[in-house]
Structure formats: structure tokens, C-alpha cells
Design an enzyme around this catalytic site. Structure first.
Site: not given
Ligand code: GLN
Length: 205
Positions: A51-52, A82, A140-141, A181, A183
Site C-alpha cells: 500500500e503506497s 504495483c 490487485i487494486r 505482481h 513475484e
Molecule cells: N492500491 C495500492 C496502493 O495504492 C497498490 C496495491 C498493490 O500493491 N497490490 O498502493
């Protein structure tokens, strides 16, 4: 003689272990990075998914933000997946208010871009520069890359999923990023590609 590069993984939050496994299978030595001095001993850096917003806050709390920026400006190879892609973007859309990045890649990345429609999906992503069959990419998101500057090479676009043709993999010199991803899938071609980039950069110095 082939050199074994030491690749650091930013270990503040996110899927660190999966990257370590993928990098080791690509012939690299890995170390976790949580403190500024740990940046000195590495030949390359991976910024994992996660999550950034949390990762950037922790980077500031751990006094890593400026050292990370300096090392990357100074030519340290880095790969972000991501959330890591968001961290390497010079500009972001749909960040939380005031969300900073490390920066380095001349691109605008839209955070949670696909996620507005669907949280996660899989899509084929051909990456001719990396080689072989299209990637079976897991999102993923995920963000997408809204636009890139002249010096940025597009490595891949999503062929399936909620929006086709979006840029999801890029490279600018020694920096690269994927919205998906690799990985997580056991297909380590992206990590091999990055480990080779790091090895060449080490040999140049
Ligand atoms: N939505 C996440 C973000 O804003 C990124 C999602 C992820 O790394 N799988 O960082």
C-alpha cells in the site's frame, strides 16, 4: 565470471518474501532494507507491492525518503511492482491528499485505476523486450500508467481485464516498474530481466 548482484528489497511493508524468492531464483543475493545505511551496500533495489500510502509514510518515519531519492538519482537500479510502481512515479493521480513518491520515472501513474471497476483480475501482458510468451499478469487494486515522458520505454500493455491497452510495464534507463505482481506467479522473467540490468550496471561502474 558472472557477478552475483546484491539486491535490496524495501522491507517497510508489502510482499517482501515473494520478491526475495524470485530474485534469488534469478541469481541475485537479497537483503532487506529498512535503514538508510543499508542502502549503501546494495547494487539494486526492489520496491514491493503493498500500500503506497503506508509505505511512503513509513519511509519518512524511518528517515529513508531522502536517502532513497538520492540513491536513485545517483543511478541505483530500481524495480517497483504495483505500490512500488506508484513509489517510482514522478507524478500520481488519485493519491491521498499530499501523497508523495520517491520518483525517478517520468510518468503519471493513476492509483487504484483498475480497482474502481474490479479489485483484482488477471490478464495476458506481452513483454517482447523481456522475452517469451505473454505474462500471465495478476493485478490487485492496481495502478495504470496514464502517460509517459519521451525517455520512458513502454514494456507492456494489458491485453485483457477491465480496460485493454493500458500501459502496465515501463522502463527508463535503470528504473523499471510493473502494475502487476510477477513475484506472485512463479514466473520470474521480470526478476531475471531486472537482475541482468543490475549486473550490467554493476559492471559499468
Ligand atoms: N492500491 C495500492 C496502493 O495504492 C497498490 C496495491 C498493490 O500493491 N497490490 O498502493
Amino acid at each position: 565470471m558472472t557477478t552475483v548482484p546484491t539486491i535490496g528489497i524495501l522491507a517497510l511493508q508489502g510482499d517482501v518474501r515473494e520478491h526475495a524468492r524470485a530474485l534469488e531464483s534469478a541469481g541475485a543475493r537479497t537483503v532487506r532494507v529498512r535503514r538508510p545505511e543499508e542502502l549503501e551496500r546494495i547494487d539494486g533495489l526492489v520496491i514491493p507491492g503493498g500500500e503506497s500510502t503506508t509505505m511512503i509514510k513509513l519511509a519518512a518515519v524511518f528517515d529513508l525518503l531522502e536517502p532513497l531519492r538520492k540513491r536513485i538519482e545517483g543511478g541505483l537500479p530500481a524495480y517497483g511492482s504495483c505500490a512500488g510502481m506508484i513509489m517510482l512515479a514522478d507524478r500520481i493521480e488519485d493519491g491521498v491528499t499530499g501523497q508523495q513518491t520517491i520518483g525517478g520515472i517520468d510518468m503519471t501513474v493513476r492509483r487504484n485505476a483498475f480497482g474502481r471497476q474490479v479489485d483484482s483480475f488477471e490478464s495476458p501482458v506481452p513483454m517482447p523486450e523481456v522475452g517469451g510468451a505473454p505474462f500471465h499478469a495478476v493485478f490487485i487494486r492496481a495502478p495504470w500508467v496514464e502517460s509517459v515522458g519521451d525517455g520512458v520505454q513502454v514494456l507492456g500493455r494489458a491485453e485483457g481485464g477491465p480496460e485493454v491497452d493500458r500501459i502496465v510495464a515501463v522502463r527508463q534507463g535503470r528504473l523499471m516498474a510493473t502494475a502487476f505482481h510477477p513475484e506472485l506467479t512463479g514466473d520470474h522473467r521480470v526478476h531475471h530481466y531486472f537482475a541482468d540490468l543490475v549486473r550490467r550496471a554493476t559492471e559499468e561502474e
